[in-house]
Design a protein around this motif. Sequence first.
Motif, PDB file in Angstrom:
ATOM      1  N   UNK A 179       0.850  -1.204   0.000  1.00 57.37           N
ATOM      2  CA  UNK A 179       0.000   0.000   0.000  1.00 57.37           C
ATOM      3  C   UNK A 179       0.881   1.248   0.000  1.00 57.37           C
ATOM      4  N   UNK A 180       1.880   1.240   0.877  1.00 56.89           N
ATOM      5  CA  UNK A 180       2.742   2.423   0.994  1.00 56.89           C
ATOM      6  C   UNK A 180       3.564   2.628  -0.279  1.00 56.89           C
ATOM      7  N   UNK A 181       3.849   1.529  -0.940  1.00 56.11           N
ATOM      8  CA  UNK A 181       4.583   1.655  -2.197  1.00 56.11           C
ATOM      9  C   UNK A 181       3.686   2.281  -3.263  1.00 56.11           C
ATOM     10  N   UNK A 182       2.442   1.821  -3.283  1.00 56.33           N
ATOM     11  CA  UNK A 182       1.518   2.322  -4.302  1.00 56.33           C
ATOM     12  C   UNK A 182       1.035   3.735  -3.953  1.00 56.33           C
ATOM     13  N   UNK A 183       0.734   3.961  -2.683  1.00 51.58           N
ATOM     14  CA  UNK A 183       0.239   5.275  -2.237  1.00 51.58           C
ATOM     15  C   UNK A 183       1.100   5.793  -1.095  1.00 51.58           C
ATOM     16  N   UNK A 184       2.273   6.336  -1.427  1.00 51.34           N
ATOM     17  CA  UNK A 184       3.195   6.754  -0.348  1.00 51.34           C
ATOM     18  C   UNK A 184       2.540   7.741   0.615  1.00 51.34           C
ATOM     19  N   UNK A 185       1.591   8.520   0.116  1.00 48.95           N
ATOM     20  CA  UNK A 185       0.974   9.557   0.958  1.00 48.95           C
ATOM     21  C   UNK A 185       0.095   8.957   2.059  1.00 48.95           C
ATOM     22  N   UNK A 186      -0.176   7.641   2.001  1.00 44.84           N
ATOM     23  CA  UNK A 186      -0.955   7.015   3.080  1.00 44.84           C
ATOM     24  C   UNK A 186      -0.198   7.117   4.393  1.00 44.84           C
ATOM     25  N   UNK A 187       1.132   7.288   4.320  1.00 42.97           N
ATOM     26  CA  UNK A 187       1.940   7.407   5.532  1.00 42.97           C
ATOM     27  C   UNK A 187       1.473   8.573   6.406  1.00 42.97           C
ATOM     28  N   UNK A 188       1.122   9.695   5.773  1.00 40.79           N
ATOM     29  CA  UNK A 188       0.636  10.860   6.529  1.00 40.79           C
ATOM     30  C   UNK A 188      -0.622  10.492   7.294  1.00 40.79           C
ATOM     31  N   UNK A 189      -1.477   9.707   6.671  1.00 42.31           N
ATOM     32  CA  UNK A 189      -2.722   9.303   7.315  1.00 42.31           C
ATOM     33  C   UNK A 189      -2.428   8.434   8.538  1.00 42.31           C
ATOM     34  N   UNK A 190      -1.569   7.429   8.355  1.00 37.21           N
ATOM     35  CA  UNK A 190      -1.231   6.548   9.479  1.00 37.21           C
ATOM     36  C   UNK A 190      -0.649   7.369  10.624  1.00 37.21           C
ATOM     37  N   UNK A 191       0.254   8.272  10.274  1.00 41.49           N
ATOM     38  CA  UNK A 191       0.885   9.094  11.304  1.00 41.49           C
ATOM     39  C   UNK A 191      -0.163   9.937  12.037  1.00 41.49           C
ATOM     40  N   UNK A 192      -1.033  10.570  11.269  1.00 41.98           N
ATOM     41  CA  UNK A 192      -2.052  11.440  11.850  1.00 41.98           C
ATOM     42  C   UNK A 192      -2.991  10.691  12.784  1.00 41.98           C
TER      43      UNK A 192
END
Lengths: 229, 332
Positions: B13-26
């Motif tokens: 998922x993180x490879x395909x949508x790197x911006x998901x990291x911001x969501x997890x962090x938030x």
Amino acid sequence: MKLVTVCGPPSSGKTAVILKSLDALRSRGRKAGVVKFDCLSTEDDVLYEKAGIPVKKGLSGPLCPDHYFVSNVEEIVQWGRSEGFDLLVSESAGLCNRCSPHIKDVLAVCVVDNLSGVTTPKKIGPMLKMSDIVVITKGDIVSQAEREVFASRVAAVNPKAAVLHVNGLTGQGAFELSSLFDDDAKEVESLIGAKLRFTMPSALCSYCLGETRIGESYQMGNVRKMKMD
Amino acid sequence: MINEISSHTVNSLLEKYPFAATFFDGHHVQTEGREEGTVQTLLARSVAEAGEDAITTADELLEQLTEHINQMLLFLADDLDTVRSLSILPGTHKDGSPEGFSNITINSGETICIVGPTGSGKSRLLGDIEWVAQGDTPTGRHVLLNQQVPDRKWRFSPTHKLVAQLSQNMNFVMDLTVREFLEMHAESRLIDNVGDVVMRIMDQANDLTGESFAPTTPITSLSGGQSRALMIADTAILSRSPIVLIDEIENAGIDRRKALGLLLSEDKIVLMATHDPVLALMGGRRLIIANGGIEAVIETTDTERGILEELAVMDRRMMDLRNRLRRGERLG
Ligand SMILES: Nc1ncnc2c1ncn2[C@@H]1O[C@H](COP(=O)(O)OP(=O)(O)OP(=O)(O)O)[C@@H](O)[C@H]1O
Ligand SMILES: Nc1nc2c(ncn2[C@@H]2O[C@H](COP(=O)(O)OP(=O)(O)O)[C@@H](O)[C@H]2O)c(=O)[nH]1
Ligand SMILES: [Mg+2]
Ligand SMILES: [Mg+2]
Ligand SMILES: [Zn+2]
Ligand SMILES: [Zn+2]
């Protein structure tokens, strides 16, 4: 009567935003009132009165203002209805970053300001993450880039919310916000049976009940200890 | 979409949508050491660990994550570039009387100035455009994009903004260096080659101001001119909004012609409320505002452009003298 709950950290601009939005609603012939919940004292009621907006103030004293809010919201709704308001707005201080006054099916607004720092959206709990509208204030003090970074952090923690920029001083954006109050807030006759969007913290330790002494033998009820290792 | 996302491994998922990291962090979702499991497992575990502190159920989190990814994909999709024209349809003056024009259309690449006395409604017009008014602002105006009633998404999405606004104030409050700040902004705009872009912005900003600054300068210690230069370069290069609004920008300490040239070169629509003749004459047309309404549209004439040349010479001389003063030189 429509109901909107507005919350947000202290000094984020809630009163300023509500004042400007109600101004815009009044120019469209709507009659609105405000109820303000706070802990120890508030000057906000004076500001509302000065603006000609009927206001009720609730001071929770030793209780959490949000707990106090839920315990009184039905009475407040009935007050607003008897005053013949088209719209009633509740403002509450959101002191612990953990409580949230938001109620299912009642339009929920959270006010945060650009000056509070980019990590704030992550730190504020349900009151931001579960609101329908996030209003960002004080954009006049920061750069366009900081506004963008801040808004993108807000969007990352609450992707479903509508995000609006409102200037609490000039009122820019307040007309737009008020049109959302008009369009999206639902009519409420009574809140009996309605549900909070998120449970309030399960407090009720001995300190909630007035204990002042320190030490394990005085700690009763729902007590949580830090991990010290 | 939801099913697809929940069955991804965290890694993929993180490879395909790197911006998901911001969501997890938030949402305080710990991904470390859990990269091989599925997203569904990750969220369920995170909610379980939060116990009574959990704000949402795992299903709700998944729904929000999906929404976040959708919004980011929308942001990355190229439809911001599809705004080719902006049209203003008439509303009413402050006294309620109708405005006298039938349709003012501005095409991308154009610069329009807005002039009028204080309180006449210049900022309100910019506000109408930012809100893509549909008869629902105090003026009653309608704003069209590409001659059509625009999608409501322009109003509320923080990532999908129609308008970038350069406001009077360009203060910085974050405790970061110029480089860190630009990197953070670039990342929020989902830019790939962050390093290059940051260098481009630095170069352009230093070109706009007489007093150059370094990537290591704290943003809070930039001078007024440096801040403005940085913000203009940043908006020109990083902002993907097709429309730039400039409300009475204070312009001391920057090369105004270069600044506007930079904003224009990216093929945007630029509207600015200004009474600075150098800026006003750089626009192709001027909207004259009075009593809340657009009273006239004036085309910039060749004679006026002649004046612009004169002003530009004076302007450069002022800049030059100012810079020499700053360097401690004698002026004559
Ligand atoms: N057509 C209109 N109908 C009703 N109200 C209007 C109209 N145009 C402007 N206004 C209101 O008039 C006030 C002054 O307008 P605005 O702030 O846009 O003026 P301005 O030209 O930007 O002034 P300044 O030069 O001082 O910045 C605002 O409250 C605005 O909402
Ligand atoms: N510069 C600026 N100041 C604002 C803005 N909104 C509110 N303020 C100021 O911030 C302070 C706190 O606002 P207030 O409405 O009392 O916050 P509340 O505690 O959330 O109700 C006041 O001095 C307001 O005038 C804004 O958009 N810009
Ligand atoms: Mg207040
Ligand atoms: Mg103005
Ligand atoms: Zn609380
Ligand atoms: Zn307690």
